[in-house]
Scaffold this motif. Structure first.
Motif, PDB file in Angstrom:
ATOM      1  N   ALA A 123       0.831  -1.206   0.000  1.00  0.00           N
ATOM      2  CA  ALA A 123       0.000   0.000   0.000  1.00  0.00           C
ATOM      3  C   ALA A 123       0.865   1.256   0.000  1.00  0.00           C
ATOM      4  CB  ALA A 123      -0.930  -0.015   1.216  1.00  0.00           C
ATOM      5  N   ILE A 124       1.953   1.207   0.760  1.00  0.00           N
ATOM      6  CA  ILE A 124       2.870   2.359   0.756  1.00  0.00           C
ATOM      7  C   ILE A 124       3.425   2.596  -0.640  1.00  0.00           C
ATOM      8  CG2 ILE A 124       5.143   3.138   1.572  1.00  0.00           C
ATOM      9  CD1 ILE A 124       4.490   1.781   4.267  1.00  0.00           C
ATOM     10  N   PHE A 125       3.751   1.516  -1.336  1.00  0.00           N
ATOM     11  CA  PHE A 125       4.230   1.666  -2.709  1.00  0.00           C
ATOM     12  C   PHE A 125       3.144   2.288  -3.590  1.00  0.00           C
ATOM     13  CE2 PHE A 125       4.407   0.012  -7.061  1.00  0.00           C
ATOM     14  CZ  PHE A 125       5.646   0.495  -7.453  1.00  0.00           C
ATOM     15  N   ALA A 126       1.911   1.799  -3.395  1.00  0.00           N
ATOM     16  CA  ALA A 126       0.814   2.348  -4.198  1.00  0.00           C
ATOM     17  C   ALA A 126       0.617   3.829  -3.920  1.00  0.00           C
ATOM     18  CB  ALA A 126      -0.470   1.573  -3.914  1.00  0.00           C
ATOM     19  N   ALA A 127       0.895   4.234  -2.690  1.00  0.00           N
ATOM     20  CA  ALA A 127       0.689   5.643  -2.318  1.00  0.00           C
ATOM     21  C   ALA A 127       1.847   6.535  -2.732  1.00  0.00           C
ATOM     22  CB  ALA A 127       0.487   5.739  -0.798  1.00  0.00           C
ATOM     23  N   THR A 128       3.059   5.998  -2.725  1.00  0.00           N
ATOM     24  CA  THR A 128       4.242   6.849  -2.897  1.00  0.00           C
ATOM     25  C   THR A 128       5.123   6.491  -4.084  1.00  0.00           C
ATOM     26  OG1 THR A 128       5.669   5.416  -1.545  1.00  0.00           O
ATOM     27  CG2 THR A 128       4.347   7.067  -0.375  1.00  0.00           C
ATOM     28  N   GLY A 129       4.990   5.248  -4.568  1.00  0.00           N
ATOM     29  CA  GLY A 129       5.903   4.799  -5.617  1.00  0.00           C
ATOM     30  C   GLY A 129       7.243   4.340  -5.080  1.00  0.00           C
ATOM     31  N   LYS A 130       7.377   4.346  -3.757  1.00  0.00           N
ATOM     32  CA  LYS A 130       8.620   3.890  -3.140  1.00  0.00           C
ATOM     33  C   LYS A 130       8.462   2.471  -2.605  1.00  0.00           C
ATOM     34  CE  LYS A 130      11.416   7.792  -1.742  1.00  0.00           C
ATOM     35  NZ  LYS A 130      12.227   8.351  -0.646  1.00  0.00           N
ATOM     36  N   ARG A 131       9.429   1.644  -2.928  1.00  0.00           N
ATOM     37  CA  ARG A 131       9.390   0.274  -2.452  1.00  0.00           C
ATOM     38  C   ARG A 131      10.348   0.139  -1.265  1.00  0.00           C
ATOM     39  NH1 ARG A 131       5.733  -3.478  -3.086  1.00  0.00           N
ATOM     40  NH2 ARG A 131       5.612  -2.893  -5.294  1.00  0.00           N
ATOM     41  N   ILE A 132       9.799  -0.218  -0.126  1.00  0.00           N
ATOM     42  CA  ILE A 132      10.608  -0.407   1.081  1.00  0.00           C
ATOM     43  C   ILE A 132      10.937  -1.889   1.189  1.00  0.00           C
ATOM     44  CG2 ILE A 132      10.747  -0.073   3.574  1.00  0.00           C
ATOM     45  CD1 ILE A 132      10.475   2.505   1.899  1.00  0.00           C
ATOM     46  N   ARG A 133      12.201  -2.181   1.241  1.00  0.00           N
ATOM     47  CA  ARG A 133      12.629  -3.582   1.271  1.00  0.00           C
ATOM     48  C   ARG A 133      13.406  -3.925   2.544  1.00  0.00           C
ATOM     49  NH1 ARG A 133      14.313  -1.831  -4.038  1.00  0.00           N
ATOM     50  NH2 ARG A 133      12.828  -2.514  -5.632  1.00  0.00           N
ATOM     51  N   ARG A 134      13.477  -3.018   3.463  1.00  0.00           N
ATOM     52  CA  ARG A 134      14.215  -3.268   4.698  1.00  0.00           C
ATOM     53  C   ARG A 134      13.344  -2.887   5.887  1.00  0.00           C
ATOM     54  NH1 ARG A 134      20.358  -0.961   5.924  1.00  0.00           N
ATOM     55  NH2 ARG A 134      20.686  -2.032   7.905  1.00  0.00           N
ATOM     56  N   LEU A 135      13.137  -3.817   6.786  1.00  0.00           N
ATOM     57  CA  LEU A 135      12.290  -3.576   7.966  1.00  0.00           C
ATOM     58  C   LEU A 135      13.164  -3.470   9.215  1.00  0.00           C
ATOM     59  CD1 LEU A 135       9.302  -6.021   7.349  1.00  0.00           C
ATOM     60  CD2 LEU A 135       9.565  -3.647   6.598  1.00  0.00           C
ATOM     61  N   PRO A 136      12.690  -2.734  10.242  1.00  0.00           N
ATOM     62  CA  PRO A 136      11.443  -1.962  10.248  1.00  0.00           C
ATOM     63  C   PRO A 136      11.607  -0.669   9.478  1.00  0.00           C
ATOM     64  CG  PRO A 136      12.608  -1.627  12.308  1.00  0.00           C
ATOM     65  CD  PRO A 136      13.394  -2.641  11.531  1.00  0.00           C
ATOM     66  N   LEU A 137      10.483  -0.009   9.240  1.00  0.00           N
ATOM     67  CA  LEU A 137      10.499   1.264   8.523  1.00  0.00           C
ATOM     68  C   LEU A 137      11.332   2.293   9.279  1.00  0.00           C
ATOM     69  CD1 LEU A 137       9.078   2.800   6.107  1.00  0.00           C
ATOM     70  CD2 LEU A 137       7.490   3.651   7.850  1.00  0.00           C
TER      71      LEU A 137
END
Length: 726
Positions: A703-717
């Motif tokens: 959903a974050i990608f859908a909202a921002t176009g950024k793909r987070i691949r490392r957790l935690p944020l």
């Protein structure tokens, strides 16, 4: 047994005395008839395999042989027995079983309690009901087939006669135990399928529920232990002088895990520990850090590992793909961080030892306790209290063995209580993992190749460094990728680490689902496909994926079913308020299928707000839908905490985080609205406690990608991940 204060109001200590006169039915795990038949005696308790009892007043007592750690097992298991028994639920009480072989497998983990006990508990209730019917038929001189049961009584409809269960106890106890009592037709269930209130709620509301930390007894001493902050570190020498002079301190004793300060209160033990001077031999573990581990995993992921799955020819397909993608995902160690920190009370008395502790797995605790006591397991009495959270942490009962060791050293009953820092810095952590994925699309945007190489700090390798199968607890959700992709290769490499590892809620599914469901989303975006539509294509056809050595399969039709249900309930495809976006993920774990749709928004400073999570779960027959919904809600809290808030950092061989200010929990004002939809099913019950966790993170980050176009691949944020994106 020691003199226990307030014993009369503490139900778990009434286990043995409660098995008094009345009809008692017992069963051995998965072998009802063998255990109950020959050990039953007329009109009296049937030790040792008692699971249910009916007394002459008609009161039904059911023993829960699994640990209650918030998952509602004391209610669900009792409902299964009581339904087959046709008991009056208002006259049913539930007791916690102590650790005893007569209860068979008592280990609580792997979301297994209801799914493994469903059949045996039904048999237990059905056998008792058959014996009561036989007793009534004998009393009335009628054929038993003309009798039926209803809410704690046997009825004879032709003559309108009725006998309460309590009035039949003595005669029923003389009946032979049926070897194969008929089970109810599920359409006649009166309790199963209802959201009955939990039996333990009143105890927890009025404060009478007894957790491990509540144990008190005459002459009890209290201990705090100084342990090496570096994993693998040992005591080189220590000076107990100042600690011994601290108020209330009775003794300072070296033990296998460090140095224990024993005092007349926990506070005084902790204050004494503060004055203890210990010089540690930190050993080679001091060289490890999160960054050194990351470098090791990065290197491993670039080399071939042990092949876990190899369909087609992924390497060739990747070379020929029209589009190629590569991504690296990283997840840290995670602590369990139970609300009730680790604790145990032990009373060692030369030839036996008694322990009170919140443990998940007696089968692992008893050998450790016996070793610490220097006694055979038969000399151990282990009372299982309520657990203030488990999440897999209390599978390892190191805290109980530690209490025994201290009690033995001072020849007195001792309670050890860990501080929050003790707990966070001496856990058995969810493995840190590192994943390198490659995917290939053809000219039409179809996924033609999938390569997943990953490394983790294997759980199995921690317990057995020489294991030939370090991947045993690391592959679920990765090697059994459910999507129909023609060329799939999955490889695994174990990373070396001194950090203790253990089973964290949903185990490897917690990281593999994040990686797989995020990368599928990446490929959908690259193919300009709706992520749900792509998943529908990849799951079409209803394939059944077998598991080596197991009787169950993963049914992709059921996985697709929960994805469709969650999407429909979430309004997938319909407009959202400005600034919000949706993400979806689905996963199979613990024999259940779960999908979630998350709605999120991202602020200008990079802050993420999860507004709503719509959850669909197919867990077979729903014994108590209300408890299932609560489990899904708790899974969302747990999963969001790990995704957005917390992770364990290793510096110089020790855990950096010391309390909840550094290892944050999701706050109540950050909790999203959670909607839970349970798929109606006539299949046997499957796991509930863990399947809701794995899908939270990928649903939110998709959903974050859908909202921002950024793909987070490392957790935690991290705060910088999304800054300046809005």
């Amino acid at each position: 047994m020691s003199a226990i204060l307030n014993v009369s109001r503490r139900g778990f200590l009434r286990i043995v005395p409660a098995a008094g006169a009345g009809l008692v039915l017992g069963l051995r795990w998965l072998d009802l008839v063998e255990a109950s038949g020959p050990q039953r005696s007329r009109g009296s308790r049937l030790a040792p395999n008692a699971f249910l009892q009916i007394d002459p007043r008609g009161e039904v007592t059911i023993w829960a042989s699994k640990s209650e750690m918030g998952q509602g097992v004391r209610t669900s298991l009792a409902m299964i027995v009581a339904d087959e028994l046709d008991a009056d639920w208002s006259r049913v009480r539930v007791e916690q079983a102590g650790a005893d072989p007569k209860f068979g497998d008592q280990d609580t983990g792997g979301s297994s309690s209801v799914r493994t006990k469903y059949g045996p508990m039904r048999q237990a209730g059905a056998a008792a009901r058959a014996m009561l019917i036989a007793a009534a038929a004998q009393t009335w001189s009628v054929d038993r087939s003309t009798c039926r049961t209803q809410k704690g009584a046997v009825l004879h409809p032709p003559t309108r006669r009725r006998l309460a269960y309590g009035d039949l106890v003595d005669k029923a106890a003389s009946q032979p135990v049926p070897q194969d009592a008929p089970l109810k037709d599920p359409k006649d269930f009166s309790l199963i399928g209802r959201s009955l209130p939990r039996t333990d709620t009143p105890l927890k509301v009025d404060g009478s529920a007894v957790y491990g930390i509540d144990i008190r007894m005459t002459g009890l001493l209290h201990a705090a232990v100084s342990r090496s902050t570096v994993f693998g570190g040992k005591v080189a020498r220590f000076d107990a002088g100042a600690a011994k002079g601290s108020p209330g301190v009775r003794a300072v004793v070296p033990i296998s895990t460090g140095v224990a300060v024993v005092a007349d209160s926990t506070w005084n033990a902790l204050k004494g520990r503060d004055l203890l001077k210990v010089e540690w031999d930190e050993g080679p573990g001091a060289a490890e850090s999160s960054e050194t581990l990351r470098a090791e995993c990065d290197d491993l992921s670039q080399k071939p590992g042990k092949t876990l799955r190899n369909d087609g020819d992924a390497s060739t397909a990747l070379e020929k793909a029209a589009k190629k993608f590569e991504a690296v995902y990283e997840l840290p160690f995670q602590a369990h961080a139970t609300m009730e920190p680790q604790n145990a009370t032990a009373h060692w008395r030369k030839d036996r030892v008694e322990v009170w502790a919140p443990v998940q797995t007696p089968s692992m605790a008893l050998p450790d306790i016996a070793k610490a006591a220097g006694l055979p397991q038969e000399a151990i009495t282990l009372h299982i209290t309520f657990l203030g959270g488990g999440f897999g942490r209390r599978i390892n009962a190191d805290y109980a063995a530690e209490a025994v060791e201290i009690s033995k050293a001072v020849s007195a009953p001792v309670k050890t209580v860990w501080t929050r820092t003790d707990d966070l810095q001496h856990d058995f952590y969810r493995p840190a993992s590192f994943h390198r994925l490659k995917g290939g699309l053809d000219e039409k945007g179809r996924i033609v190749a999938w390569q997943h190489r990953y490394a983790s700090t294997s759980i199995q390798a921690f317990y057995d460094p020489g294991t030939p199968h370090p991947e045993s607890d690391e592959i679920g959700g990765a090697a059994d990728l459910p999507y129909a992709i023609p060329n799939v290769r999955v490889e695994y490499s174990p990373a070396k680490s001194v950090v203790p590892r253990g089973w964290w809620r949903s185990v490897e599914s917690s990281f593999n689902a994040f990686v797989v469901e995020s990368f599928v989303d990446e490929l959908a975006a690259a193919a300009h496909r709706d992520p749900l539509a792509l998943r529908r294509d990849l799951l079409a056809g209803g394939r059944k994926i077998p598991y080596e050595g197991q009787t169950f399969v993963q049914d992709t039709a059921r996985l697709l079913g929960v994805l469709n249900l969650a999407a429909a309930k979430a309004g997938w495809g319909r407009p959202l308020p400005k600034g919000r976006a949706r993400g979806i993920a689905g996963h199979f774990s613990f024999l259940s299928y779960c999908a979630q749709v998350a709605e999120v928004s991202v602020g200008k400073e990079g802050g993420v707000r999860v507004h709503r999570v719509v959850c669909a779960i197919d867990c077979g027959r729903a014994v108590n839908p209300g408890i299932i919904a609560a489990q899904m809600e708790s899974a969302v809290v747990f999963g969001l905490t790990a995704a957005l808030k917390s992770g364990i950092t290793i510096e110089k061989g020790r855990v950096k985080e010391a309390n909840f200010d550094e290892y944050e929990m999701l706050r109540i004002d950050e909790m999203p609205v959670v909607e839970v939809h349970v798929v109606p099913s006539t299949e046997p019950p499957t796991g509930v406690g863990e399947p809701g966790v794995p899908v939270v993170a990928p649903a939110v980050f998709n959903a974050i990608f859908a909202a921002t176009g950024k793909r987070i691949r490392r957790l935690p944020l991290r705060p910088q991940d999304l800054a300046q994106t809005a």
